[in-house]
Design a protein around this motif. Structure first.
Motif, short mmCIF file in Angstrom:
data_model
loop_
_atom_site.label_atom_id
_atom_site.label_comp_id
_atom_site.label_asym_id
_atom_site.label_seq_id
_atom_site.Cartn_x
_atom_site.Cartn_y
_atom_site.Cartn_z
N VAL A 136 4.34 31.41 23.22
CA VAL A 136 4.29 30.90 21.86
C VAL A 136 5.44 31.53 21.07
O VAL A 136 5.59 32.75 21.03
N ALA A 137 6.26 30.68 20.45
CA ALA A 137 7.42 31.14 19.68
C ALA A 137 7.20 30.87 18.20
O ALA A 137 6.26 30.17 17.80
N THR A 138 8.09 31.41 17.36
CA THR A 138 7.91 31.26 15.91
C THR A 138 7.98 29.81 15.46
O THR A 138 7.33 29.44 14.48
N ASN A 139 8.71 28.95 16.19
CA ASN A 139 8.77 27.55 15.78
C ASN A 139 7.49 26.78 16.11
O ASN A 139 7.36 25.61 15.75
N ASP A 140 6.55 27.43 16.79
CA ASP A 140 5.24 26.83 17.03
C ASP A 140 4.27 27.12 15.88
O ASP A 140 3.16 26.58 15.85
N LEU A 141 4.68 27.98 14.96
CA LEU A 141 3.83 28.37 13.84
C LEU A 141 4.09 27.48 12.63
O LEU A 141 5.21 27.01 12.43
N PRO A 142 3.09 27.24 11.80
CA PRO A 142 3.33 26.50 10.56
C PRO A 142 4.24 27.30 9.64
O PRO A 142 4.35 28.52 9.74
#
Length: 447
Positions: A385-391
């Motif tokens: 899970v990477a930061t671009n998977d976060l809202p």
């Protein structure tokens, strides 16, 4: 401080002893040798790793009682190892070694979930004491009838201790906490550990039932009880006979029904709408609320006698922002659940992702974290899970944690901004003192 005499320990070599294993992580061989030697002398097995990557790999394969992390590792890697240790199931206690006077390093370690920090150089007796305290901490995790409660925060451990004490009784329980903190999970845990666990667990959300239907929903009705009644309905209290009735959002129970619920709890019988005779019921009631019931009593919106009937045992569930050290373990738990349920194979979270999760305030509490992890894992598929998977709102700018780098910018090398340090310490002490007062009060009331 000098290393203990004897053969130098090679990195990544497990040294056998009589106790559980301790993992030592650091890129200074002399310090690692001291820690390994102390651990061996205390009867532990000891393993050493010179890199964060090597340590994380070991944590994924071997169950350790403790990980000792030297924050002299490259920037951020020590905190990453601590977070990985806390995310293991069962969680591994972490102890951090930091340079003397390094305020930023100590705060970073504690935020990542370290149980304690030992400043270098240290005396071996101080390290022994720290290891003894860290390895004696009892992990607060319960798995009962498919229900998992995960957390190391003192407030969570207190709740689980209370569950152990009262689960096998029929005492009514009132669970308090913000929306999304897991009140129903605790209620199911109580039921699963009780003598009623083979009976039904019936959950009723009073906030979701229109007031005009609440009486029939809770107590049942006979056919033709009134013009719009239609067929007979079995009430939720009767459906819970022999088991546990969970009344969620009890503060939303209409005032007109509070006396009838009180009578049913006192007498062990109820009368369905339109019925001429009562029905015997045997239920244990666990209620939950995010409202201030005492204020509602003062305002005449909740019956005081019903309150005391429900509040025999009171449990307080802390908000997630008050137990940030539990976030890595909770996130890993939800990741594994989503992997299994959705057919994903996400191996974990990138370090900067876990840091963002640990610093966010979680107004929706554990439920919000669960939903976010599900979204992130579904999007990640098979990768980390990477930061671009976060809202977008889960980002560095959303945290209210003190930015120590900014606070100390412009200081001389080795200097400490006393204002920032004082603010940081006062913030932590106020939170700890507030939690301690609340839960000591709850402990006295329950006792």
């Amino acid at each position: 401080m000098a290393p203990l005499k004897g053969r130098r320990q090679r990195p990544d070599v497990l040294v056998r002893g009589m106790g559980k294993a301790i993992l030592v992580v650091g890129n200074e061989p002399a310090i690692a040798a001291v820690v390994v030697g102390v651990a061996r002398a205390m009867g532990f097995e000891a393993a050493a790793s010179t890199t964060a990557a090597g340590a994380i790999a070991r944590l994924g394969k071997t169950q350790f009682a403790l990980v000792v992390v030297d924050l002299g590792l490259p920037a951020g890697e020590g905190a990453g190892v601590i977070m990985k240790a806390r995310a293991c199931r069962p969680a591994v206690t972490a102890l951090a070694l930091t340079a003397h006077g390094s305020v930023a390093g100590a705060v970073e370690a504690l935020r990542a979930g370290a149980a304690a920090v030992v400043a270098k150089p240290f005396h071996t007796s101080a390290l022994e004491d720290a290891i003894t305290r860290a390895t004696s901490v009892r992990r607060a995790c319960r798995h009962t009838a498919g229900v998992a409660v995960i957390g190391d925060h003192p407030a969570v451990r207190l709740v689980l201790d209370r569950v152990d004490q009262i689960a096998d009784t029929d005492a009514s329980v009132l669970i308090r906490g913000e929306t999304g903190t897991g009140k129903e999970v605790i209620a199911r845990l109580i039921h699963g550990a009780s003598g009623r666990r083979t009976g039904p667990f019936v959950a009723v959300n009073m906030a979701a039932i229109p007031e005009s239907l609440a009486e029939a929903e809770l107590f049942g009705q006979v056919s033709g009880a009134f013009a719009e009644a239609g067929k007979a309905r079995t009430g939720r209290m009767v459906a819970a006979h022999g088991g546990t009735l969970f009344l969620d959002e009890i503060g939303e129970l209409p005032k007109s029904l509070q006396a009838k619920l009180l009578r049913a709890l006192q007498d062990g019988e109820l009368t369905p709408v339109g019925a001429g005779s009562p029905i015997a019921v045997d239920v244990r009631v666990v209620a939950a609320t995010n409202r201030d019931l005492e204020a509602m009593i003062a305002g005449g919106r909740f019956r005081e006698d019903l309150y005391y009937r429900l509040d025999v045992v009171s449990l307080e569930i802390p908000p997630l922002r008050a137990r940030r050290e539990d976030i890595p373990a909770l996130a890993e738990h939800f990741r594994r659940e989503v992997n299994a349920r959705e057919g994903r194979s996400v191996p974990g979270f990138a370090l900067d992702v876990m840091q963002r999760l640990a610093h966010y305030d979680w107004p929706g509490n554990v439920r919000e974290l669960e939903n976010l992890v599900e979204r992130a894992v579904v999007m990640a598929g098979k990768r980390m899970v990477a930061t671009n998977d976060l809202p977008s709102h889960i980002g560095p700018t959303s945290t209210q944690v003190l930015d120590l780098e900014r606070a100390t910018r412009g200081l001389a090398m080795g200097g400490v901004d006393l204002r920032a340090l004082r603010s940081e310490i006062e913030e932590r002490l106020q939170r700890l003192n507030r939690d301690a007062l609340v839960y000591k009060s709850r402990r006295r009331n329950v006792a």
